[in-house]
Design a protein around this motif. Structure first.
Motif, PDB file in Angstrom:
ATOM      1  N   HIS A   4       0.869  -1.182   0.000  1.00  0.00           N
ATOM      2  CA  HIS A   4       0.000   0.000   0.000  1.00  0.00           C
ATOM      3  C   HIS A   4       0.903   1.230   0.000  1.00  0.00           C
ATOM      4  N   ILE A   5       0.941   1.952  -1.122  1.00  0.00           N
ATOM      5  CA  ILE A   5       1.907   3.054  -1.289  1.00  0.00           C
ATOM      6  C   ILE A   5       1.166   4.341  -1.620  1.00  0.00           C
ATOM      7  N   VAL A   6       1.443   5.369  -0.826  1.00  0.00           N
ATOM      8  CA  VAL A   6       0.803   6.677  -0.987  1.00  0.00           C
ATOM      9  C   VAL A   6       1.884   7.734  -1.196  1.00  0.00           C
ATOM     10  N   ILE A   7       1.705   8.567  -2.216  1.00  0.00           N
ATOM     11  CA  ILE A   7       2.650   9.641  -2.510  1.00  0.00           C
ATOM     12  C   ILE A   7       1.901  10.974  -2.484  1.00  0.00           C
ATOM     13  N   ARG A   8       2.429  11.918  -1.720  1.00  0.00           N
ATOM     14  CA  ARG A   8       1.840  13.259  -1.661  1.00  0.00           C
ATOM     15  C   ARG A   8       2.800  14.251  -2.310  1.00  0.00           C
ATOM     16  N   MET A   9       2.293  14.981  -3.335  1.00  0.00           N
ATOM     17  CA  MET A   9       3.108  15.993  -4.002  1.00  0.00           C
ATOM     18  C   MET A   9       2.461  17.358  -3.782  1.00  0.00           C
ATOM     19  N   ALA A  10       2.865  17.994  -2.688  1.00  0.00           N
ATOM     20  CA  ALA A  10       2.296  19.290  -2.297  1.00  0.00           C
ATOM     21  C   ALA A  10       3.215  20.448  -2.628  1.00  0.00           C
ATOM     22  N   ASN A  11       4.302  20.168  -3.351  1.00  0.00           N
ATOM     23  CA  ASN A  11       5.264  21.203  -3.730  1.00  0.00           C
ATOM     24  C   ASN A  11       5.529  21.122  -5.223  1.00  0.00           C
ATOM     25  N   LYS A  12       5.733  22.265  -5.846  1.00  0.00           N
ATOM     26  CA  LYS A  12       5.848  22.311  -7.296  1.00  0.00           C
ATOM     27  C   LYS A  12       7.048  21.519  -7.807  1.00  0.00           C
ATOM     28  N   GLU A  13       6.861  20.978  -9.003  1.00  0.00           N
ATOM     29  CA  GLU A  13       7.918  20.310  -9.765  1.00  0.00           C
ATOM     30  C   GLU A  13       8.452  19.050  -9.096  1.00  0.00           C
ATOM     31  N   GLY A  14       7.641  18.431  -8.244  1.00  0.00           N
ATOM     32  CA  GLY A  14       8.010  17.119  -7.730  1.00  0.00           C
ATOM     33  C   GLY A  14       7.927  16.084  -8.836  1.00  0.00           C
ATOM     34  N   ASN A  15       8.758  15.025  -8.739  1.00  0.00           N
ATOM     35  CA  ASN A  15       8.857  14.033  -9.806  1.00  0.00           C
ATOM     36  C   ASN A  15       8.872  12.634  -9.196  1.00  0.00           C
ATOM     37  N   VAL A  16       7.908  11.792  -9.602  1.00  0.00           N
ATOM     38  CA  VAL A  16       7.783  10.450  -9.019  1.00  0.00           C
ATOM     39  C   VAL A  16       7.572   9.419 -10.128  1.00  0.00           C
ATOM     40  N   ASN A  17       8.344   8.336 -10.074  1.00  0.00           N
ATOM     41  CA  ASN A  17       8.144   7.186 -10.958  1.00  0.00           C
ATOM     42  C   ASN A  17       8.101   5.921 -10.105  1.00  0.00           C
ATOM     43  N   ILE A  18       7.002   5.148 -10.227  1.00  0.00           N
ATOM     44  CA  ILE A  18       6.842   3.903  -9.481  1.00  0.00           C
ATOM     45  C   ILE A  18       6.745   2.750 -10.467  1.00  0.00           C
ATOM     46  N   TYR A  19       7.549   1.697 -10.217  1.00  0.00           N
ATOM     47  CA  TYR A  19       7.582   0.540 -11.108  1.00  0.00           C
ATOM     48  C   TYR A  19       7.245  -0.727 -10.317  1.00  0.00           C
ATOM     49  N   PRO A  20       5.976  -1.122 -10.261  1.00  0.00           N
ATOM     50  CA  PRO A  20       5.625  -2.390  -9.606  1.00  0.00           C
ATOM     51  C   PRO A  20       5.941  -3.579 -10.516  1.00  0.00           C
ATOM     52  N   TYR A  21       6.520  -4.628  -9.924  1.00  0.00           N
ATOM     53  CA  TYR A  21       6.723  -5.907 -10.601  1.00  0.00           C
ATOM     54  C   TYR A  21       6.219  -7.004  -9.666  1.00  0.00           C
ATOM     55  N   TYR A  22       5.508  -8.007 -10.224  1.00  0.00           N
ATOM     56  CA  TYR A  22       4.924  -9.029  -9.362  1.00  0.00           C
ATOM     57  C   TYR A  22       4.811 -10.346 -10.102  1.00  0.00           C
ATOM     58  N   LEU A  23       4.909 -11.440  -9.317  1.00  0.00           N
ATOM     59  CA  LEU A  23       4.871 -12.789  -9.865  1.00  0.00           C
ATOM     60  C   LEU A  23       4.161 -13.692  -8.866  1.00  0.00           C
ATOM     61  N   THR A  24       3.104 -14.402  -9.325  1.00  0.00           N
ATOM     62  CA  THR A  24       2.310 -15.237  -8.426  1.00  0.00           C
ATOM     63  C   THR A  24       2.156 -16.648  -8.987  1.00  0.00           C
ATOM     64  N   GLN A  25       1.972 -17.600  -8.050  1.00  0.00           N
ATOM     65  CA  GLN A  25       1.719 -18.984  -8.439  1.00  0.00           C
ATOM     66  C   GLN A  25       0.757 -19.616  -7.428  1.00  0.00           C
ATOM     67  N   ASP A  26       0.396 -20.879  -7.656  1.00  0.00           N
ATOM     68  CA  ASP A  26      -0.528 -21.600  -6.781  1.00  0.00           C
ATOM     69  C   ASP A  26      -1.791 -20.758  -6.529  1.00  0.00           C
ATOM     70  N   GLU A  27      -2.153 -20.527  -5.267  1.00  0.00           N
ATOM     71  CA  GLU A  27      -3.331 -19.727  -4.947  1.00  0.00           C
ATOM     72  C   GLU A  27      -2.949 -18.408  -4.266  1.00  0.00           C
ATOM     73  N   GLU A  28      -1.772 -17.925  -4.555  1.00  0.00           N
ATOM     74  CA  GLU A  28      -1.304 -16.676  -3.952  1.00  0.00           C
ATOM     75  C   GLU A  28      -2.152 -15.489  -4.406  1.00  0.00           C
ATOM     76  N   ILE A  29      -2.231 -14.490  -3.535  1.00  0.00           N
ATOM     77  CA  ILE A  29      -2.988 -13.275  -3.837  1.00  0.00           C
ATOM     78  C   ILE A  29      -2.118 -12.061  -3.522  1.00  0.00           C
ATOM     79  N   ILE A  30      -2.001 -11.159  -4.492  1.00  0.00           N
ATOM     80  CA  ILE A  30      -1.354  -9.868  -4.256  1.00  0.00           C
ATOM     81  C   ILE A  30      -2.396  -8.781  -4.507  1.00  0.00           C
ATOM     82  N   ASP A  31      -2.664  -7.993  -3.488  1.00  0.00           N
ATOM     83  CA  ASP A  31      -3.640  -6.904  -3.558  1.00  0.00           C
ATOM     84  C   ASP A  31      -2.878  -5.591  -3.408  1.00  0.00           C
ATOM     85  N   MET A  32      -2.601  -4.927  -4.546  1.00  0.00           N
ATOM     86  CA  MET A  32      -1.736  -3.742  -4.561  1.00  0.00           C
ATOM     87  C   MET A  32      -2.556  -2.461  -4.624  1.00  0.00           C
ATOM     88  N   PHE A  33      -2.067  -1.456  -3.907  1.00  0.00           N
ATOM     89  CA  PHE A  33      -2.700  -0.137  -3.964  1.00  0.00           C
ATOM     90  C   PHE A  33      -1.604   0.915  -4.106  1.00  0.00           C
TER      91      PHE A  33
END
Length: 408
Positions: free
Chosen positions: A237-266
């Motif tokens: 669960h990832i939250v980014i707040r940009m309250a100042n001008k010219e902020g720069n954010v890049n997020i790269y999620p990578y995920y791999l699941t097998q069997d009955e695994e569950i990934i619940d991303m926010f």
């Protein structure tokens, strides 16, 4: 400053908030566990913060999540200290100063669930404080944790980047058997600072949640690789707040699941200031009967003129029983912006297989190369900073694909 995951009011309209069902546990932690942890934590202001949080914690039950199939939570027997391998240039939580305490108090949020956030704030048995000096050149920090069977990890991290400074942080967690990870990380990036953060979570039949909140200063830059492999229930669960001008954010999620695994991303990027840039680019592979829920929210507030917001999520499914639920959301209260989102779900195309097989690959080898190639950008990025950790990451990915394609 309490940053809500969802803002449910607009002009004169207010939406009804869904109340997540809560379940009390007979194995709940209490004052006894707090006193146990004081053997290792002697920072008086931090302990005062924990006790204040405990008053709220006692009133809340553990969540019942329908999508992630979590029916409450029974904590494992408490361990007051987990031996993480923390690089020498990181401070301990006992060294947390007034600025660090202020980050904890002021940067408040829900997390995947309030109960889990409070749990890591109060009962942490591992943690660190990363504070840079003004104009510091890029320095690499690492936190490596191997969780033994039947051990719970409660991890608390605080990041404080001074102006014009740079840092790279690698958080690596791997489990050996049944265990649990509940973590929180808060970070403040001051003017012109730059942070690269690499989260690598390798799980096996575990429950995990990683609650992260960053505040981005003027012209500050955050690059995050969030890599999640497996987990019975895994909820970053990832939250980014940009309250100042010219902020720069890049997020790269990578995920791999097998069997009955569950990934619940926010993932949430909230744009308050003009000329802010925030993009999310996700890639995942699903096998067997596993499930992925991908929720990406781009929330552009009034006043964030010339904001640039983008979100994409690409999924490769290797089984008819695997399921992806993608919920890309875009909220725009400002006219002068550039914003968009997209999601795709697909299987390996016959044209790709044919191309690979004409170059000497068997069908199973071709499938494996195509699937594992999705993770190569992340692996190459991590390799710049730590060859040992990238070796473990590559090994886990290859073992999963070896099993998947051994009978193809």
């Amino acid at each position: 400053m309490y940053e809500k995951a969802l803002v449910l009011s607009h002009n004169n309209f207010t939406a009804t908030e869904w109340e997540v069902p809560q379940i009390k546990s007979d194995k709940e932690y209490g004052i006894i566990e707090i006193e146990e942890s004081k053997k290792y934590i002697n920072n008086e202001k931090l302990n005062e913060f924990r006790l204040n949080r405990f008053e709220e914690y006692k009133k809340i039950g553990f969540p019942k999540w329908k999508r992630a199939k979590l029916n409450g939570f029974d904590p494992l027997p408490y361990r007051p200290k987990i031996n993480s391998l923390i690089s020498e240039n990181l401070k301990s939580l006992n060294d947390l100063d007034d600025e660090g305490i202020l980050i904890l108090k002021d940067m408040d949020f829900d997390g995947s669930h309030r109960k889990f956030l409070l749990m890591s704030d109060i009962f942490f048995n591992s943690g660190f404080y990363l504070k840079t000096s003004n104009k510091q050149e890029n320095e690499i920090y690492t936190v490596e944790t191997i969780i033994d069977k039947d051990n719970p990890l409660y991890d608390l991290g605080i990041i404080n980047l001074e102006e014009n400074s740079k840092a790279t942080l690698i958080r690596f967690v791997k489990s050996n058997g049944n265990s649990s990870k509940i973590a929180s990380l808060r970070g403040k990036l001051k003017k012109n600072s730059e942070l690269t953060i690499i989260n690598i979570n390798l799980f096996n039949n575990d429950i995990s949640t990683d609650n992260i909140f960053f505040d981005i200063g003027e012209n500050a830059k955050l690059t995050m690789y969030d890599i999640n492999i497996g987990g019975k229930v895994n909820a970053p669960h990832i939250v980014i707040r940009m309250a100042n001008k010219e902020g720069n954010v890049n997020i790269y999620p990578y995920y791999l699941t097998q069997d009955e695994e569950i990934i619940d991303m926010f993932y949430l990027i909230r744009y308050y200031a003009p000329k802010t840039f925030g993009h999310i680019l996700g890639h995942g592979v699903l096998m067997d009967s596993s499930r992925v829920i991908f929720r990406g929210n781009l929330d552009i507030k009034k006043g964030a003129k010339d904001a640039d917001a983008g979100e994409q999520d690409f999924n490769l499914i290797l089984s008819d029983k695997a399921r992806v639920m993608a919920y890309p959301s875009l909220y725009v209260d400002e006219n002068d912006v550039n914003a968009g989102h997209a999601a795709s779900i697909g299987s390996i195309e016959e044209e790709q297989l044919y191309y690979m097989m004409t170059r000497g690959y068997s069908k199973s080898e071709a499938k494996k190369e195509i699937a594992s190639g999705i993770f190569e950008p992340a692996i190459s990025f991590v390799e710049q900073y730590n060859s040992k950790i990238v070796g473990e990451l590559r090994d886990v990915i290859q073992k999963r694909f070896d099993r998947e394609f051994s009978n193809s």
